[in-house]
Design an enzyme around this catalytic site. Structure first.
Site, short mmCIF file in Angstrom:
data_model
loop_
_atom_site.label_atom_id
_atom_site.label_comp_id
_atom_site.label_asym_id
_atom_site.label_seq_id
_atom_site.Cartn_x
_atom_site.Cartn_y
_atom_site.Cartn_z
N GLN A 35 46.93 -83.81 3.02
CA GLN A 35 46.30 -84.67 4.02
C GLN A 35 46.92 -86.04 3.98
O GLN A 35 47.45 -86.42 2.93
CB GLN A 35 44.79 -84.78 3.75
CG GLN A 35 44.50 -85.42 2.40
CD GLN A 35 43.08 -85.23 1.93
OE1 GLN A 35 42.47 -84.21 2.18
NE2 GLN A 35 42.54 -86.23 1.28
N TYR B 58 57.39 -79.61 3.80
CA TYR B 58 58.78 -79.88 4.14
C TYR B 58 59.67 -79.86 2.91
O TYR B 58 59.22 -80.10 1.80
CB TYR B 58 58.94 -81.16 4.96
CG TYR B 58 58.39 -82.42 4.36
CD1 TYR B 58 57.06 -82.77 4.52
CD2 TYR B 58 59.21 -83.29 3.64
CE1 TYR B 58 56.55 -83.95 3.99
CE2 TYR B 58 58.71 -84.48 3.12
CZ TYR B 58 57.38 -84.79 3.28
OH TYR B 58 56.88 -85.95 2.75
N HIS C 126 40.03 -81.87 -9.07
CA HIS C 126 40.85 -81.58 -7.88
C HIS C 126 42.33 -81.37 -8.23
O HIS C 126 42.92 -80.35 -7.87
CB HIS C 126 40.74 -82.72 -6.87
CG HIS C 126 39.33 -83.01 -6.42
ND1 HIS C 126 38.37 -82.04 -6.33
CD2 HIS C 126 38.74 -84.17 -6.00
CE1 HIS C 126 37.24 -82.58 -5.90
NE2 HIS C 126 37.43 -83.88 -5.70
N ASP D 53 36.77 -88.08 -11.79
CA ASP D 53 36.45 -87.93 -10.37
C ASP D 53 37.50 -87.09 -9.64
O ASP D 53 37.17 -86.33 -8.73
CB ASP D 53 36.34 -89.33 -9.73
CG ASP D 53 35.73 -89.29 -8.34
OD1 ASP D 53 34.69 -88.62 -8.18
OD2 ASP D 53 36.27 -89.95 -7.43
N ALA E 65 25.49 -84.45 1.96
CA ALA E 65 24.78 -83.53 2.84
C ALA E 65 25.00 -83.94 4.30
O ALA E 65 25.33 -83.11 5.15
CB ALA E 65 23.30 -83.51 2.49
#
Ligand code: BG6
Length: 489
Positions: free
Chosen positions: A378, A384, A241, A236, A18
Site C-alpha cells: 500500500q 515491480y 505484521h 505494534d 469497530a
C-alpha cells in the site's frame, strides 16, 4: 434441513476499530452478497445506546464500495435493520446472559452460529470470554471468537492469555487476527512464489542478498498515545505484521494450501530464527518539527503519553533465519510513525551479476544496480522488478527500468479491505490467515529478550523530526550488514 443463521457480536462496538473497520467490512460483505440470508449484527459495549443510535453511528462510516451503484442506500437500510445494540459491562455474566437471550430469540427455528469479535483491550479478553456463555461448537451450530492484538506484551503475558482463553475455548474456535494477512499483496505472495516458475528457483541465499520489510506512516500516534506508549512500534508492527509477512515470504512450499500445512511451515521459519539482539536494532522517536509554517508535534507532546517516555515510534532491525535456504541473508525490518510517507512494501535485493561483461566491453558499470523485486502492499498495490535495460539507440548505454504490474491499471475491480476477507474466512471456519498459538509463542520468543533489554537498560531512542525519513541509525544498521535501504536509494 434446518436453515442456519449467523449472529455477529462486535464486543467493543463503540471503539475506533469497530467503527472504522469492522462494521464497514460487514456491510461490504453484505453488499457483495457474502453474508448468509439470515444474519444479525450486535454491537456490545458499556455506553448506553439504543439500536437506532447504533445504526446512526455506524451508518456514517458505511460506504457503498462502487459509487453510484443503484440500490446502495436501499442495501444500507436493509443492513442497518439487522444491526442491534446491547449495552453491558465486560465482566458481567448477567449482562451477557441478557445478550444471549436476545441472540436466542433471533435464532429461533434456525441452526445458530455465533461469531464474537473482541475489539477490546487484552486485559478484558478473558473476562469477556468467561462471561459470554460461549458454547462449544457442535452439530447444532458453531461459536467462534476473533481476537485482535495486542496478544500480551511479551512471551509470558501472551502465554498466560492463551492459557486463559483455552479454558473456555478450543483452539479451532479462536481466530487471532493480524489484518496484514488479509491484504491483497500478502495473499498474493504464495501465488507469486508457487505458481510461477521464474521466482521460486531464485528464492534463496544463492540469489538473494537481502530482503527488506518496510512500514511507514506519515502521521503520529494522534490520540492513540495512551495505548501506544505501553507497546511501542516493535510490538505494534514488527512482532506481528512484518514478522507474519516475513514467514510467508521465507517458508518452504507447504504440502497443501490447508491452514495447518501453511501454519506448520510458518512456525518452522520462526523456530529457525535467532532471537533479535540489541546490536542489530536501532530505535527512534519523533520530535516536533516546523515545516512550511506548519508545526508538527513531538510524540511526547501527546497528552496521553507520559512525559519523558522512551517508547520507540521507529525501529529498524536485522533478523536471520538459520536454515539451509536463508543462511546468512539479512532480513531487515523498518517501521515508523510520523515519517515522510505512508507506505508498506517488501523489497528483495538480488546478488550482483558475476563477471561484469558490460563494464569490460563498454565501460558501463552496473555498480550497485542489481535486480530488485518490490511488492508494494500500500498505497497503490504493485509488483515491480527493477532490471538493467539497454537505452534505445545506436550506442550501448544501460539504465535501470521497471517491469511493472500496477494493480489499479491492470485490474478494474476495487480491492477489498483486509477485514472483509478475514471476517469472511472466520465465518467459513478457514484458519489459513489466522495465527495459531504455537506461531504466536514462537513470534514472541524472537522479540521478548530484546524488548526486555530495551526497557531494562532504558535505551534512549534517537530523535527524528516529524515528517522526516527517520533516524540515521537505520542506515548504520543496514550498512553493518552490507545493505542499502531500497526505499531511500
Ligand atoms: C495497526 C497498528 O495494527 O496497524 C496501528 O496498531 C497502525 O498503529 C495500523 O496504524 C496500520 O494498518 P494499515 O492497514 O493502515 O497499514
Amino acid at each position: 434441513k434446518m436453515e442456519s443463521t449467523i449472529s455477529i457480536t462486535v464486543v467493543g462496538a463503540s471503539g475506533d476499530l469497530a467503527k472504522k473497520k469492522i462494521f464497514p467490512a460487514l456491510f461490504a460483505l453484505f453488499y457483495e452478497d457474502c453474508l448468509p440470508e439470515h444474519f444479525t449484527v450486535f454491537g456490545y459495549a458499556r455506553s448506553k445506546m439504543t439500536d437506532e443510535e447504533l445504526r446512526n453511528t455506524i451508518s456514517k462510516t458505511l460506504t457503498c464500495r462502487i459509487d453510484k451503484r443503484e440500490n446502495c442506500s436501499g442495501k444500507m437500510d436493509h443492513f442497518l435493520q439487522r444491526c442491534f445494540y446491547h449495552s453491558g459491562q465486560y465482566d458481567s455474566e448477567e449482562n451477557f446472559s441478557d445478550l444471549d437471550n436476545k441472540l436466542t430469540e433471533k435464532e429461533a427455528g434456525k441452526l445458530p452460529n455465533r461469531l464474537f469479535y473482541l475489539s477490546i483491550p487484552p486485559n478484558i479478553f478473558v473476562d469477556v470470554v468467561r462471561c459470554a456463555s460461549l458454547r462449544a461448537s457442535s452439530a447444532s451450530g458453531w461459536t467462534r471468537v476473533i481476537v485482535e492484538k495486542p496478544f500480551g506484551r511479551d512471551a509470558e503475558s501472551s502465554g498466560e492469555l492463551t492459557r486463559c482463553l483455552k479454558q473456555y475455548l478450543a483452539e479451532d474456535q479462536i481466530f487471532r487476527i493480524d489484518h496484514y494477512l488479509g491484504k491483497e499483496i500478502v495473499e498474493n505472495l504464495s501465488v507469486l512464489r508457487f505458481s510461477n516458475l521464474v521466482f521460486e528457483p531464485l528464492w534463496s541465499r544463492n540469489y538473494i542478498r537481502n530482503v527488506q520489510f518496510i512500514f511507514s506512516e506519515d502521521f503520529g500516534t494522534e490520540g492513540r498515545g495512551g495505548y501506544f506508549d505501553n507497546y511501542g512500534i516493535i510490538r505494534d508492527i514488527m512482532q506481528n505484521h512484518l514478522l507474519q509477512i516475513l514467514t510467508l515470504f521465507a517458508m518452504e512450499t507447504p504440502v497443501t494450501l490447508d491452514a495447518e500445512d501453511i501454519r506448520n511451515e510458518k512456525v518452522k521459519v520462526l523456530r529457525s530464527m535467532r532471537p533479535v539482539v540489541l546490536d542489530d536494532v536501532t530505535v527512534g522517536q519523533y520530535k516536533g518539527h516546523t515545516k512550511g509554517g506548519k508545526s508538527y508535534p513531538a510524540y511526547t507532546d501527546d497528552p496521553t503519553v507520559p512525559k519523558g517516555s522512551l517508547t520507540p515510534t521507529f525501529a529498524a532491525a536485522a533478523l536471520f533465519i538459520d536454515n539451509a535456504r536463508w543462511d546468512g541473508v539479512p532480513f531487515l525490518m523498518k517501521a515508523g510513525k510520523a515519517l515522510h510517507t505512508k507506505r508498506a512494501e517488501i523489497r528483495v535485493q538480488f546478488r550482483h551479476v558475476p563477471g561484469n561483461l558490460y563494464k569490460r566491453n563498454f565501460g558501463t558499470d552496473l555498480g550497485k544496480a542489481t535486480n530488485e523485486l518490490v511488492l508494494r502492499l500500500q498505497p497503490d498495490e504493485a509488483i515491480y522488478l527493477k532490471i538493467n535495460n539497454k537505452v534505445p539507440g545506436l550506442g550501448m548505454r544501460l539504465d535501470r527500468s521497471d517491469l511493472n504490474l500496477l494493480y489499479k491499471t491492470r485490474y478494474s475491480k476495487e480491492i477489498p479491505d483486509a477485514y472483509e476477507r478475514l471476517l469472511l474466512d472466520a465465518m467459513e471456519g478457514e484458519h489459513r490467515l489466522f495465527i495459531r498459538s504455537d506461531e504466536l509463542d514462537a513470534a514472541w520468543a524472537l522479540f521478548t529478550p530484546l524488548l526486555k533489554e530495551l526497557e531494562e537498560k532504558k535505551i534512549a531512542p534517537e530523535l527524528y523530526p516529524y515528517g522526516s525519513r527517520g533516524p540515521v541509525g537505520a542506515h548504520y544498521l543496514a550498512a553493518k550488514h552490507n545493505v542499502r535501504w531500497g526505499d531511500l536509494s
